[in-house]
Write a protein that holds these residues in place. Structure first.
Motif: not given
Ligand code: ZN
Ligand code: ADP
Length: 797
Positions: A514-519, A532-537
């Motif tokens: 999982q992304c550490p910053n986003c669900t 990579t996270c497609h929401h926060c980069g």
């Molecule tokens: Zn994220």
């Protein structure tokens, strides 16, 4: 940090207001605005601001008279999230009327603002506290219709008017009219072959390729066009590879020639073109839905309306959902009118921006093509607004001022006394409902141009025809691709997901990365060797072992992205020339144009792409489209999931068989019986939309009711919960109103912020803006808590 306000009442600190519309007492918005429906074309009524707003939109040119002994005062709206304009004193040496761009002191700084019409929100500030206007700038004024539009958007979206103004004043009006700039040309005789290879890095070659046409370009433009750093350009200049050259003082906003002949229109096209021309010639507000199957000539026909607008001597605005992907559109425009239109989008360089903004304000840009932000340009005499692909969600701006450019285009047209034309092969239910209610007129093009038939759409049941283990393309689709390529035609595989795999799973312990910053799960990008996270980069290297249980070689990619499909296709069709079209593989605006050229020139056999490929491309040799996962997008609780999936897939399908040879579309699905698949196969959109309407009408879901979303976000879950609970307690009650939530947002954590959502659902006749304003005014939220308001939400994440 925003400057704090000093010397004015009613500034309420200024700073805290940013992004927080809670408790903004004295909000300078128009009472009674709720009586306006975006689509109703009515004018606001019962408001104290009416006198200033309606009916005439002409600038008042008399100065505000001041009683003897009192200072002359002008309200000035500043491009910051204040609740309204502030009053300033107008020195005797200056003259200023509403719309003038002025320089005023704010705190210890000088700021650019616009003389507004209504008195300052702060109420009566005593004369002795008034600070004087410093200067009236030598810049074109903001036309009255634009000022009314800014007020309107602010009132409708519950955004501070100054924040809306900021969208119209993006250009630094302080700058003098731009003079000739300094650019570069390639040194003469610089053929790649003669140049020592060592000096010609790929980056340098790209720069030379762009300059190959001999037109000088500024450093910033080169950087944008090639993606190289400014240092590369400087280095090339130092090495003598580039020579300085003056840039033309103004780009050639040459007059498009409306008298140039367009193509011979079919009788059906002629009829529609005539109706559109008449709407433009009437020089009044109207809204028309232009719908017709893909390839029916909608663009060709609305260019006739643009021609009429030019003939009328008024300006035309064309909104496209993704201007960076519109190279073919621009080429067509140029073929039709002999010159390129002015362009507006967020990636323009500062110089082009300033030039374009001025040209629009001075009426020197007769046609402007732009992204949604083009609605806020200072057209003095707008005569037509076209919204192409009106169903596209890209028209909804989700950050800052949250607004829907399709709806606001209708408002802009009304305030400008101009027709709006909404264009789509799959119109939104919102627009169809307006047609049904008689508010919009509908013009229809039933068949593809030139006898081309619509593609045959077939559902491939993945339960009956599963792909091989670990693969994603069914043998049925493989076979059709093989046949298509054997005939020398082109095929396209569509999957709306970037990267290699959307999920990385540990086979040993079941852990999902999982992304550490986003669900959100991290997406594997194998070529770049990152998750990579497609929401926060957020990006991290692909771990060797499971971060949870430490097992090695246990991490496995789950599901496909375009990278993985590309890998599969390479093994299936090693001979085929592949092209991958995704936003991360073609970052520059020229990449998509180059890809389109290569496809049209048959330098490519097989195209694999994300939604980029769905745009209005015309690829004459493309006859097969395979949708890898037609069910993608149907999950989740989104109100419009089915409608949107249908629109996207229909648009992708519409790329097939646009010229002579008939097209085929294969939809890989696990639920061929789903209404979306059935509608795509049968082509019965009317039936589908009628069903959609029938499911939304009883519960008063949009467009048969209104929604306003409140998104509460905070650094901690506790702070978010508390604020959401307080808002929930203060929620409005009453006939025709329901408040759903608070509930954790689907992305309960996004970019490190904890998010909760509340949703106000109301009957259409409920004045939601007034309701929400009153609601928010009751609740004080703690520091660091943000409450965003989304009127008519499109995204529910
Ligand atoms: Zn994220
Ligand atoms: P739509 O916008 O409905 O998808 P277009 O306007 O893009 O349709 O038309 C599809 C293709 O057919 C384009 O290449 C266009 O140039 C061509 N076309 C449409 N109408 C005509 C016409 N009357 N004469 C010649 N070509 C046409």
């Amino acid at each position: 940090m925003r400057p704090a306000v000093g010397g004015f009442r009613g500034g309420h600190g200024g700073v805290q207001v940013f992004g927080v519309r809670v408790g903004a007492e004295g909000l300078h918005t128009i009472e009674g605005l709720h009586t306006i429906n975006v689509e109703a074309g009515k004018t606001p009524s019962g408001s104290h601001a009416d006198a200033a707003m309606l009916p005439g939109l002409s600038d008042e040119d008399e100065r505000r008279a001041a009683p003897p002994g009192r200072k002359r005062r002008v309200p000035v709206l500043l491009p910051y999230p204040f609740a309204g304009p502030f009053d300033y004193a107008l020195p005797d040496t200056l003259a200023a009327v509403p719309g003038d761009i002025v320089l005023v002191p704010l705190n210890r700084r000088e700021e650019v603002g616009v003389v507004w019409d209504a008195p300052g929100a702060a109420g009566e500030v005593p004369d002795r506290k008034l600070r004087p206007v410093s200067a009236v700038l030598d810049a074109p004024p903001l036309p009255a219709a634009l000022r009314r539009f800014i007020d309107w958007v602010a009132a409708y979206t519950l955004a501070p008017p100054g924040e809306v103004l900021a969208m119209a004043l993006r250009v630094n009006a302080l700058q003098p009219p731009p003079g000739p700039g300094q650019g570069w040309i390639a040194a003469p005789g610089l053929a790649a072959a003669e140049t020592p290879a060592a000096r010609l890095t790929p980056a340098r070659q790209r720069v030379l390729a762009v300059l190959g046409d001999g037109r000088p370009r500024g450093t910033a433009e080169l950087v944008r066009a090639t993606g190289v750093g400014a240092g590369v350009v400087r280095g090339m200049a130092d090495a003598g590879l580039l020579l300085p050259a003056g840039l033309p003082a103004l780009p050639p906003f040459a007059l498009p020639d409306p008298a140039r002949p367009g193509p011979d229109l079919s009788p059906a096209q002629q009829e529609v073109a005539l109706a559109l021309r008449e709407a433009v010639a009437a020089r009044g507000f109207s809204v028309t839905l232009l719908d017709g199957v893909t390839g029916s000539g909608k663009t060709e026909v609305y260019l006739e309306a643009v021609a009429e607008c030019l003939a009328q001597g008024r300006q035309a605005l064309v909104l496209l959902p993704e201007i960076a992907l519109s190279s073919q559109w621009l080429e067509r425009f140029e073929r039709r009118f002999g010159v390129a239109p002015a362009i507006w989008h967020s990636d323009l360089g500062a110089r082009t921006r300033r030039i374009t903004w001025r040209a629009v304000a001075e009426g020197a840009a007769p046609v402007l093509v732009g992204a949604r932000s083009a609605l806020f340009l200072p057209f003095p005499d707008l005569g037509l607004i076209i919204v192409d692909e009106e169903h596209e969600t890209a028209f909804k701006q989700e950050e800052g001022v949250v607004y829907h450019a399709r709806d606001m285009a209708v408002v802009r047209a009304r305030l400008s006394g101009a027709p709006a034309v909404l264009v789509s092969a799959t119109p939104s239910l919102e627009t169809l409902a307006n047609v049904e209610a008689g508010r919009y007129r509908r013009l229809h093009l039933p068949t593809r141009h030139g006898g081309a038939s619509l593609p045959t759409v077939v559902a491939v049941d993945l339960r009956a025809h599963p792909p091989e283990r670990g693969h994603f393309i069914s043998p049925v689709l493989v076979e059709r691709v093989r046949e298509t390529l054997a005939r020398g035609e082109q095929a396209m595989l569509f999957l709306n997901r970037r990267g290699y795999a959307p999920l990385t799973l540990c086979r040993a312990c079941g852990h999902r990365i999982q992304c550490p910053n986003c669900t959100a799960w991290l997406v594997e990008h194998r070529a770049k060797q990152v998750l990579t996270c497609h929401h926060c980069g957020h990006a991290e290297p692909i771990p060797k072992a499971c971060p949870q249980c430490g097992a090695e070689h246990s991490l496995t990619p789950v599901g496909p992205g375009v990278e993985r499909i590309t890998e599969e296709v390479r093994t299936l069709f090693p001979e085929a020339r592949l092209l991958v079209m995704a936003s991360d593989t073609m970052p520059g605006p020229n990449d998509a144009a180059e890809a389109a050229r290569a496809i049209a020139a048959r330098e490519v056999d097989l195209i694999i792409g994300t939604q980029i490929v769905a745009k209005g491309w015309h690829f004459p040799h493309l006859t097969l489209v395979g949708v890898v996962d037609a069910d993608l997008g149907l999950g989740g609780g989104d109100l419009r999931a089915a409608e949107r999936t249908l629109q996207l897939l229909h648009q992708v399908a519409g790329r097939a068989g646009r010229a002579g040879a008939p097209g085929t579309v294969l939809l890989q699905t696990f639920s061929p019986e789903h209404p979306v698949m059935r509608a795509l196969v049968s082509g019965d959109f009317k039936g589908f939309m009628a069903e959609e309407a029938a499911t939304r009408r009883p519960g008063h879901w949009p467009p048969y009711g209104r929604l306003v979303a409140l998104i509460v976000s905070a650094d901690t879950a506790q702070a978010a919960d508390e604020a959401a609970r307080d808002l929930g307690r203060a929620a409005p009650h009453g006939e025709g109103i329901a408040v759903l939530g608070p509930a954790p947002a689907p992305f309960a954590i996004l970019r490190g912020r904890h998010r909760r959502r509340l949703l106000l659902k109301a009957r259409r006749d409920v004045p939601v803006q007034r309701l929400v304003r009153a609601w928010l005014a009751q609740v004080r939220v703690g520091g660091g808590v943000r409450v965003e308001v989304d009127v008519d939400p499109v995204s529910f994440l």
